[in-house]
Design an enzyme around this catalytic site. Structure first.
Site, mmCIF file in Angstrom:
data_model
loop_
_atom_site.group_PDB
_atom_site.id
_atom_site.type_symbol
_atom_site.label_atom_id
_atom_site.label_comp_id
_atom_site.label_asym_id
_atom_site.label_seq_id
_atom_site.Cartn_x
_atom_site.Cartn_y
_atom_site.Cartn_z
ATOM 1 N N ASP A 98 -80.131 -30.493 -61.475
ATOM 2 C CA ASP A 98 -81.012 -31.649 -61.722
ATOM 3 C C ASP A 98 -81.395 -32.290 -60.388
ATOM 4 O O ASP A 98 -80.515 -32.590 -59.578
ATOM 5 C CB ASP A 98 -80.272 -32.649 -62.622
ATOM 6 C CG ASP A 98 -81.196 -33.687 -63.242
ATOM 7 O OD1 ASP A 98 -82.159 -34.112 -62.572
ATOM 8 O OD2 ASP A 98 -80.943 -34.085 -64.399
ATOM 9 N N HIS A 100 -83.470 -35.119 -60.149
ATOM 10 C CA HIS A 100 -83.898 -36.515 -60.290
ATOM 11 C C HIS A 100 -82.902 -37.457 -59.611
ATOM 12 O O HIS A 100 -81.727 -37.446 -59.955
ATOM 13 C CB HIS A 100 -84.028 -36.875 -61.770
ATOM 14 C CG HIS A 100 -85.067 -36.062 -62.481
ATOM 15 N ND1 HIS A 100 -84.760 -34.868 -63.078
ATOM 16 C CD2 HIS A 100 -86.392 -36.264 -62.657
ATOM 17 C CE1 HIS A 100 -85.879 -34.364 -63.612
ATOM 18 N NE2 HIS A 100 -86.880 -35.189 -63.371
ATOM 19 N N SER A 151 -78.804 -31.542 -68.515
ATOM 20 C CA SER A 151 -77.772 -32.232 -67.729
ATOM 21 C C SER A 151 -76.713 -32.877 -68.613
ATOM 22 O O SER A 151 -75.572 -33.071 -68.183
ATOM 23 C CB SER A 151 -78.404 -33.302 -66.838
ATOM 24 O OG SER A 151 -79.319 -32.689 -65.964
HETATM 25 CO CO1 B1M Z 1 -88.905 -34.916 -64.122
HETATM 26 N N1 B1M Z 1 -88.519 -34.898 -66.049
HETATM 27 N N2 B1M Z 1 -88.860 -32.993 -64.113
HETATM 28 N N3 B1M Z 1 -89.436 -35.088 -62.275
HETATM 29 N N4 B1M Z 1 -89.219 -36.688 -64.467
HETATM 30 C C1 B1M Z 1 -88.275 -36.241 -66.695
HETATM 31 C C2 B1M Z 1 -86.789 -36.586 -66.684
HETATM 32 C C3 B1M Z 1 -88.836 -35.972 -68.151
HETATM 33 C C4 B1M Z 1 -88.190 -36.846 -69.243
HETATM 34 C C5 B1M Z 1 -90.368 -36.161 -68.113
HETATM 35 C C6 B1M Z 1 -91.037 -35.948 -69.450
HETATM 36 O O1 B1M Z 1 -91.135 -34.848 -69.923
HETATM 37 N N5 B1M Z 1 -91.497 -36.995 -70.079
HETATM 38 C C7 B1M Z 1 -88.534 -34.433 -68.321
HETATM 39 C C8 B1M Z 1 -87.164 -34.064 -68.923
HETATM 40 C C9 B1M Z 1 -87.276 -33.476 -70.286
HETATM 41 C C10 B1M Z 1 -85.988 -32.968 -70.832
HETATM 42 O O2 B1M Z 1 -85.068 -32.568 -70.201
HETATM 43 N N6 B1M Z 1 -85.971 -32.981 -72.133
HETATM 44 C C11 B1M Z 1 -88.672 -33.949 -66.905
HETATM 45 C C12 B1M Z 1 -88.912 -32.596 -66.535
HETATM 46 C C13 B1M Z 1 -89.178 -31.645 -67.680
HETATM 47 C C14 B1M Z 1 -88.907 -32.159 -65.200
HETATM 48 C C15 B1M Z 1 -89.050 -30.717 -64.687
HETATM 49 C C16 B1M Z 1 -88.273 -29.663 -65.485
HETATM 50 C C17 B1M Z 1 -90.548 -30.392 -64.660
HETATM 51 C C18 B1M Z 1 -90.896 -28.973 -64.244
HETATM 52 O O3 B1M Z 1 -90.502 -28.502 -63.217
HETATM 53 N N7 B1M Z 1 -91.628 -28.343 -65.097
HETATM 54 C C19 B1M Z 1 -88.531 -30.854 -63.246
HETATM 55 C C20 B1M Z 1 -87.013 -30.675 -63.219
HETATM 56 C C21 B1M Z 1 -86.490 -30.257 -61.924
HETATM 57 C C22 B1M Z 1 -84.969 -30.242 -61.942
HETATM 58 O O4 B1M Z 1 -84.347 -31.282 -62.064
HETATM 59 N N8 B1M Z 1 -84.401 -29.070 -61.852
HETATM 60 C C23 B1M Z 1 -88.857 -32.281 -62.955
HETATM 61 C C24 B1M Z 1 -89.159 -32.765 -61.688
HETATM 62 C C25 B1M Z 1 -89.493 -34.084 -61.406
HETATM 63 C C26 B1M Z 1 -90.005 -34.558 -60.049
HETATM 64 C C27 B1M Z 1 -89.359 -33.828 -58.865
HETATM 65 C C28 B1M Z 1 -91.495 -34.373 -59.980
HETATM 66 C C29 B1M Z 1 -89.696 -36.091 -60.151
HETATM 67 C C30 B1M Z 1 -88.318 -36.498 -59.602
HETATM 68 C C31 B1M Z 1 -88.341 -37.035 -58.197
HETATM 69 C C32 B1M Z 1 -87.004 -37.608 -57.801
HETATM 70 O O5 B1M Z 1 -86.214 -38.108 -58.577
HETATM 71 N N9 B1M Z 1 -86.760 -37.530 -56.523
HETATM 72 C C33 B1M Z 1 -89.661 -36.309 -61.656
HETATM 73 C C34 B1M Z 1 -89.790 -37.576 -62.281
HETATM 74 C C35 B1M Z 1 -90.162 -38.716 -61.388
HETATM 75 C C36 B1M Z 1 -89.597 -37.770 -63.680
HETATM 76 C C37 B1M Z 1 -89.828 -39.030 -64.526
HETATM 77 C C38 B1M Z 1 -91.318 -39.144 -64.746
HETATM 78 C C39 B1M Z 1 -89.313 -40.342 -63.978
HETATM 79 C C40 B1M Z 1 -87.836 -40.353 -63.602
HETATM 80 C C41 B1M Z 1 -87.486 -41.607 -62.831
HETATM 81 O O6 B1M Z 1 -87.336 -41.579 -61.631
HETATM 82 N N10 B1M Z 1 -87.408 -42.755 -63.516
HETATM 83 C C42 B1M Z 1 -89.008 -38.662 -65.829
HETATM 84 C C43 B1M Z 1 -89.475 -39.391 -67.063
HETATM 85 C C44 B1M Z 1 -88.377 -40.213 -67.733
HETATM 86 O O7 B1M Z 1 -87.291 -40.394 -67.239
HETATM 87 N N11 B1M Z 1 -88.653 -40.666 -68.897
HETATM 88 C C45 B1M Z 1 -88.937 -37.188 -65.761
HETATM 89 C C46 B1M Z 1 -87.087 -44.028 -62.911
HETATM 90 C C47 B1M Z 1 -85.554 -44.140 -62.747
HETATM 91 C C48 B1M Z 1 -85.168 -45.455 -62.113
HETATM 92 O O8 B1M Z 1 -84.984 -44.067 -64.033
HETATM 93 O O9 B1M Z 1 -83.501 -42.127 -63.414
HETATM 94 O O10 B1M Z 1 -83.649 -42.949 -65.809
HETATM 95 P P1 B1M Z 1 -83.681 -43.214 -64.367
HETATM 96 O O11 B1M Z 1 -82.505 -44.263 -64.017
HETATM 97 C C49 B1M Z 1 -82.252 -45.429 -64.772
HETATM 98 C C50 B1M Z 1 -81.210 -45.247 -65.870
HETATM 99 O O12 B1M Z 1 -81.281 -43.991 -66.493
HETATM 100 C C51 B1M Z 1 -79.914 -45.528 -65.192
HETATM 101 O O13 B1M Z 1 -80.256 -46.505 -64.206
HETATM 102 C C52 B1M Z 1 -81.634 -46.417 -63.838
HETATM 103 C C53 B1M Z 1 -82.300 -47.783 -64.018
HETATM 104 O O14 B1M Z 1 -81.559 -48.842 -63.535
HETATM 105 N N12 B1M Z 1 -79.164 -44.480 -64.524
HETATM 106 C C54 B1M Z 1 -77.831 -44.620 -64.279
HETATM 107 C C55 B1M Z 1 -79.526 -43.289 -64.030
HETATM 108 N N13 B1M Z 1 -78.507 -42.656 -63.494
HETATM 109 C C56 B1M Z 1 -77.431 -43.443 -63.624
HETATM 110 C C57 B1M Z 1 -76.094 -43.256 -63.235
HETATM 111 C C58 B1M Z 1 -75.188 -44.268 -63.523
HETATM 112 C C59 B1M Z 1 -75.596 -45.431 -64.166
HETATM 113 C C60 B1M Z 1 -76.916 -45.620 -64.560
HETATM 114 O O15 B1M Z 1 -73.895 -44.200 -63.196
HETATM 115 C C61 B1M Z 1 -73.389 -43.056 -62.580
#
Ligand code: B1M
Length: 215
Positions: A98, A100, A151
């Site tokens: 992963d 992200h 994940s």
């Molecule tokens: Co990706 N991606 N992505 N992506 N991406 C998601 C996660 C996805 C939901 C988008 C969608 O389809 N709507 C989807 C997953 C679907 C699934 O698994 N069912 C997805 C996909 C499919 C993919 C790829 C597979 C796409 C592809 O290649 N075809 C690929 C995967 C690569 C891999 O991981 N092997 C991929 C790639 C990417 C980018 C590289 C382009 C980029 C990431 C850049 C980076 O992080 N450096 C990206 C992004 C930006 C997203 C979305 C749009 C936004 C994620 C984000 O940063 N959110 C995302 C959409 C979504 O999440 N709904 C998506 C903002 C961030 C602050 O939120 O990380 O959730 P988040 O953190 C929150 C809480 O979750 C929590 O606190 C934060 C807020 O305070 N939290 C914790 C998180 N971790 C915590 C740990 C803790 C406590 C709290 O304690 C340990």
């Protein structure tokens, strides 16, 4: 556009030009953390929706993520920091497979600013590396982040690995990331894990749980 709408659009459009000026203007009006939580994260949410519904292609998602990261880095020095003794140490990683890391890095910032030492291992970390780092740094807690559905399975395997190494009782585990649910972590995973595992919906809940683990 009004400032807040403009900032959100910058995230969605991945538009960097003039970003600092807008962030300076924002900082004059609101605390840095509020700008991240209420404005920038809202932009990332829209990016997720557009990507999920096929209206946005991956390279543009990457650009949005870069603008998000640049913005957070710009705002971070303006965030409030609690001074004083270190309250505890957490090893933090995005799990194997992963990439992200925006959420994980926010957790790092919030915990670091609130008295915790964070050993941030980065992305795609296999369980062996996470556990080694936890042992070596004598961490109090292990934190794992992951956004892919895949994940959530890796996290389960990681907890099973901790069980089989007999170290589940030594490190409470904090899990977060968009694909997890509270029920999955605090019922399903808690049932199989021989230690304590908790779910954090966001970075602030992560902080509250860290405080609880250390109490
Ligand atoms: Co990706 N991606 N992505 N992506 N991406 C998601 C996660 C996805 C939901 C988008 C969608 O389809 N709507 C989807 C997953 C679907 C699934 O698994 N069912 C997805 C996909 C499919 C993919 C790829 C597979 C796409 C592809 O290649 N075809 C690929 C995967 C690569 C891999 O991981 N092997 C991929 C790639 C990417 C980018 C590289 C382009 C980029 C990431 C850049 C980076 O992080 N450096 C990206 C992004 C930006 C997203 C979305 C749009 C936004 C994620 C984000 O940063 N959110 C995302 C959409 C979504 O999440 N709904 C998506 C903002 C961030 C602050 O939120 O990380 O959730 P988040 O953190 C929150 C809480 O979750 C929590 O606190 C934060 C807020 O305070 N939290 C914790 C998180 N971790 C915590 C740990 C803790 C406590 C709290 O304690 C340990």
């Amino acid at each position: 556009l009004p400032l807040w709408e403009r900032l959100k659009r910058r995230i969605v459009d991945g538009e960097r030009k003039g970003l600092e000026a807008d962030l300076d203007e924002a900082l004059a009006r609101r605390p840095a953390l509020e700008i991240v939580n209420d404005v920038l994260l809202d932009g990332m949410k829209t990016v997720g929706e557009l990507f999920g519904s096929g209206q946005m292609q991956l390279p543009f998602v990457l650009q949005s993520a870069e603008v998000m990261k640049t913005s957070v880095a710009y705002l971070e020095p303006h965030m409030e920091r609690v001074e004083g003794e270190i309250k505890g140490r957490i090893v933090l990683a995005t799990v194997k497979g992963d990439v992200h890391d925006i959420g994980k890095n926010l957790v790092d910032i919030i915990l670091s600013n609130n008295g915790y030492e964070v050993v941030n291992l980065g992305i795609k970390q296999p369980v062996s590396v996470i556990l080694e780092a936890a042992e070596e740094t004598r961490a109090d807690v292990i934190g794992m982040s992951g956004l892919l559905v895949k994940s959530t399975v890796i996290m389960k395997e990681n907890l099973e690995e901790m069980n089989s190494r007999g170290i589940a009782g030594r490190f409470p585990v904090l899990l977060g990331g968009a694909a997890l649910t509270r029920a999955y972590v605090e019922q399903d995973l808690a049932d199989l894990f021989q230690g304590e595992v908790r779910y954090a919906r966001d970075a602030f809940e992560g902080l509250r749980l860290m405080d609880a683990f250390m109490a």
